[in-house]
Design a protein around this motif. Structure first.
Motif, PDB file in Angstrom:
ATOM      1  N   LEU A 105       0.832  -1.205   0.000  1.00  0.00           N
ATOM      2  CA  LEU A 105       0.000   0.000   0.000  1.00  0.00           C
ATOM      3  C   LEU A 105       0.864   1.251   0.000  1.00  0.00           C
ATOM      4  O   LEU A 105       1.904   1.273   0.655  1.00  0.00           O
ATOM      5  N   PRO A 106       0.433   2.300  -0.699  1.00  0.00           N
ATOM      6  CA  PRO A 106       1.108   3.581  -0.511  1.00  0.00           C
ATOM      7  C   PRO A 106       1.014   3.977   0.960  1.00  0.00           C
ATOM      8  O   PRO A 106      -0.041   3.832   1.586  1.00  0.00           O
ATOM      9  N   TYR A 107       2.125   4.464   1.490  1.00  0.00           N
ATOM     10  CA  TYR A 107       2.207   4.743   2.923  1.00  0.00           C
ATOM     11  C   TYR A 107       3.112   5.936   3.148  1.00  0.00           C
ATOM     12  O   TYR A 107       4.187   6.026   2.561  1.00  0.00           O
ATOM     13  N   GLU A 108       2.656   6.839   4.005  1.00  0.00           N
ATOM     14  CA  GLU A 108       3.455   8.004   4.355  1.00  0.00           C
ATOM     15  C   GLU A 108       3.529   8.120   5.874  1.00  0.00           C
ATOM     16  O   GLU A 108       2.503   8.190   6.553  1.00  0.00           O
ATOM     17  N   TYR A 109       4.744   8.147   6.373  1.00  0.00           N
ATOM     18  CA  TYR A 109       5.025   8.299   7.798  1.00  0.00           C
ATOM     19  C   TYR A 109       5.652   9.681   7.942  1.00  0.00           C
ATOM     20  O   TYR A 109       6.752   9.907   7.441  1.00  0.00           O
ATOM     21  N   VAL A 110       4.924  10.602   8.568  1.00  0.00           N
ATOM     22  CA  VAL A 110       5.417  11.977   8.701  1.00  0.00           C
ATOM     23  C   VAL A 110       5.806  12.199  10.160  1.00  0.00           C
ATOM     24  O   VAL A 110       4.958  12.120  11.056  1.00  0.00           O
ATOM     25  N   PHE A 111       7.077  12.470  10.383  1.00  0.00           N
ATOM     26  CA  PHE A 111       7.642  12.583  11.728  1.00  0.00           C
ATOM     27  C   PHE A 111       7.697  14.042  12.175  1.00  0.00           C
ATOM     28  O   PHE A 111       8.084  14.922  11.410  1.00  0.00           O
ATOM     29  N   PHE A 112       7.321  14.285  13.427  1.00  0.00           N
ATOM     30  CA  PHE A 112       7.295  15.623  14.002  1.00  0.00           C
ATOM     31  C   PHE A 112       8.201  15.668  15.228  1.00  0.00           C
ATOM     32  O   PHE A 112       7.769  15.368  16.343  1.00  0.00           O
ATOM     33  N   PRO A 113       9.491  16.017  15.008  1.00  0.00           N
ATOM     34  CA  PRO A 113      10.435  16.052  16.135  1.00  0.00           C
ATOM     35  C   PRO A 113       9.992  17.061  17.195  1.00  0.00           C
ATOM     36  O   PRO A 113       9.383  18.085  16.882  1.00  0.00           O
ATOM     37  N   ARG A 114      10.284  16.722  18.417  1.00  0.00           N
ATOM     38  CA  ARG A 114      10.013  17.544  19.598  1.00  0.00           C
ATOM     39  C   ARG A 114       8.518  17.693  19.914  1.00  0.00           C
ATOM     40  O   ARG A 114       8.160  18.336  20.880  1.00  0.00           O
ATOM     41  N   MET A 115       7.648  17.093  19.126  1.00  0.00           N
ATOM     42  CA  MET A 115       6.219  17.148  19.412  1.00  0.00           C
ATOM     43  C   MET A 115       5.825  15.960  20.284  1.00  0.00           C
ATOM     44  O   MET A 115       6.499  14.938  20.316  1.00  0.00           O
ATOM     45  N   SER A 116       4.700  16.128  20.981  1.00  0.00           N
ATOM     46  CA  SER A 116       4.182  15.100  21.879  1.00  0.00           C
ATOM     47  C   SER A 116       2.782  14.688  21.454  1.00  0.00           C
ATOM     48  O   SER A 116       2.127  15.383  20.662  1.00  0.00           O
ATOM     49  N   HIS A 117       2.324  13.577  22.015  1.00  0.00           N
ATOM     50  CA  HIS A 117       0.978  13.076  21.755  1.00  0.00           C
ATOM     51  C   HIS A 117      -0.029  14.210  21.894  1.00  0.00           C
ATOM     52  O   HIS A 117      -0.004  14.955  22.872  1.00  0.00           O
ATOM     53  N   GLY A 118      -0.894  14.348  20.918  1.00  0.00           N
ATOM     54  CA  GLY A 118      -1.929  15.373  20.944  1.00  0.00           C
ATOM     55  C   GLY A 118      -1.578  16.651  20.204  1.00  0.00           C
ATOM     56  O   GLY A 118      -2.413  17.541  20.084  1.00  0.00           O
ATOM     57  N   PHE A 119      -0.367  16.751  19.674  1.00  0.00           N
ATOM     58  CA  PHE A 119       0.086  18.010  19.075  1.00  0.00           C
ATOM     59  C   PHE A 119      -0.807  18.489  17.932  1.00  0.00           C
ATOM     60  O   PHE A 119      -0.934  19.691  17.711  1.00  0.00           O
ATOM     61  N   ALA A 120      -1.432  17.583  17.201  1.00  0.00           N
ATOM     62  CA  ALA A 120      -2.215  17.978  16.026  1.00  0.00           C
ATOM     63  C   ALA A 120      -3.633  18.440  16.372  1.00  0.00           C
ATOM     64  O   ALA A 120      -4.363  18.879  15.486  1.00  0.00           O
ATOM     65  N   VAL A 121      -3.987  18.360  17.652  1.00  0.00           N
ATOM     66  CA  VAL A 121      -5.296  18.866  18.073  1.00  0.00           C
ATOM     67  C   VAL A 121      -5.205  19.804  19.270  1.00  0.00           C
ATOM     68  O   VAL A 121      -6.120  20.593  19.500  1.00  0.00           O
ATOM     69  N   ARG A 122      -4.112  19.700  20.032  1.00  0.00           N
ATOM     70  CA  ARG A 122      -4.005  20.514  21.246  1.00  0.00           C
ATOM     71  C   ARG A 122      -2.721  21.337  21.268  1.00  0.00           C
ATOM     72  O   ARG A 122      -2.179  21.601  22.341  1.00  0.00           O
ATOM     73  N   ALA A 123      -2.247  21.746  20.115  1.00  0.00           N
ATOM     74  CA  ALA A 123      -1.011  22.540  20.081  1.00  0.00           C
ATOM     75  C   ALA A 123      -1.226  23.882  20.773  1.00  0.00           C
ATOM     76  O   ALA A 123      -2.306  24.468  20.702  1.00  0.00           O
ATOM     77  N   ASP A 124      -0.195  24.355  21.416  1.00  0.00           N
ATOM     78  CA  ASP A 124      -0.208  25.693  22.008  1.00  0.00           C
ATOM     79  C   ASP A 124       0.155  26.671  20.897  1.00  0.00           C
ATOM     80  O   ASP A 124       1.317  26.781  20.520  1.00  0.00           O
ATOM     81  N   VAL A 125      -0.834  27.371  20.359  1.00  0.00           N
ATOM     82  CA  VAL A 125      -0.579  28.261  19.224  1.00  0.00           C
ATOM     83  C   VAL A 125       0.206  29.511  19.629  1.00  0.00           C
ATOM     84  O   VAL A 125       0.601  30.292  18.768  1.00  0.00           O
ATOM     85  N   ASN A 126       0.434  29.696  20.929  1.00  0.00           N
ATOM     86  CA  ASN A 126       1.304  30.780  21.380  1.00  0.00           C
ATOM     87  C   ASN A 126       2.773  30.368  21.353  1.00  0.00           C
ATOM     88  O   ASN A 126       3.655  31.206  21.501  1.00  0.00           O
ATOM     89  N   ASP A 127       3.023  29.075  21.181  1.00  0.00           N
ATOM     90  CA  ASP A 127       4.372  28.540  21.047  1.00  0.00           C
ATOM     91  C   ASP A 127       4.644  28.402  19.542  1.00  0.00           C
ATOM     92  O   ASP A 127       3.963  27.637  18.847  1.00  0.00           O
ATOM     93  N   GLU A 128       5.621  29.129  19.028  1.00  0.00           N
ATOM     94  CA  GLU A 128       5.872  29.178  17.588  1.00  0.00           C
ATOM     95  C   GLU A 128       6.173  27.808  16.993  1.00  0.00           C
ATOM     96  O   GLU A 128       5.727  27.492  15.885  1.00  0.00           O
TER      97      GLU A 128
END
Length: 150
Positions: A105-128
């Motif tokens: 299957l086509p597969y994409e694994y996108v890695f987000f260094p220094r991020m933690s669980h929940g970053f894509a819904v609970r990011a602190d938008v005051n943190d650049e």
């Protein structure tokens, strides 16, 4: 979280999630699904139904995802992966990266260094940095859906 999970087990919630996907498929020729955290297992269960139901899936920091659900996928998959995630363990990350490509299957694994669980819904938008990685996750998901739904 334990109380939420007890009230919303996979067996309790999946029939409604499946019904929603089936209704969308009835109305549209190509359907994609995205699941954040608790929704991660659900998109993989939908993916097991194959292209008859979905064209692709994306998930960010999935929770309660099992090896069996990962191995059952039948559509292109994208996983948005934070560096620090107590739910998507290093062992599950390795399993995804080994097994999904073996499925052909086509597969994409996108890695987000220094991020933690929940970053894509609970990011602190005051943190650049968090704000930038949230935006990058959104762009990655949109790009994936553009590729597989058009």
């Amino acid at each position: 979280m334990p109380a939420f999970i007890e009230r919303n087990t996979k067996d309790q919630r999946f029939p409604d999630i499946l019904a929603c996907a089936q209704a969308l498929k009835f109305a549209y020729p190509r359907v994609g699904a995205i699941g954040f955290c608790y929704g991660g297992w659900a998109v993989f269960q939908l993916a097991a139904r194959g292209p008859e139901l979905l064209s692709c899936i994306s998930t960010a920091h999935p929770t309660l995802l099992t090896e069996k659900e990962i191995a059952a996928g039948r559509v292109p998959a994208q996983i948005l992966v934070p560096e620090h995630d107590h739910r998507l363990t290093p062992e599950l990350k390795e399993f995804c990266n080994r097994v999904i490509p073996e499925l052909g299957l086509p597969y994409e694994y996108v890695f987000f260094p220094r991020m933690s669980h929940g970053f894509a819904v609970r990011a602190d938008v005051n943190d650049e940095l968090q704000k930038a990685e949230l935006a990058r996750a959104k762009r990655a998901a949109v790009h994936s859906f553009n590729e597989w739904l058009h």
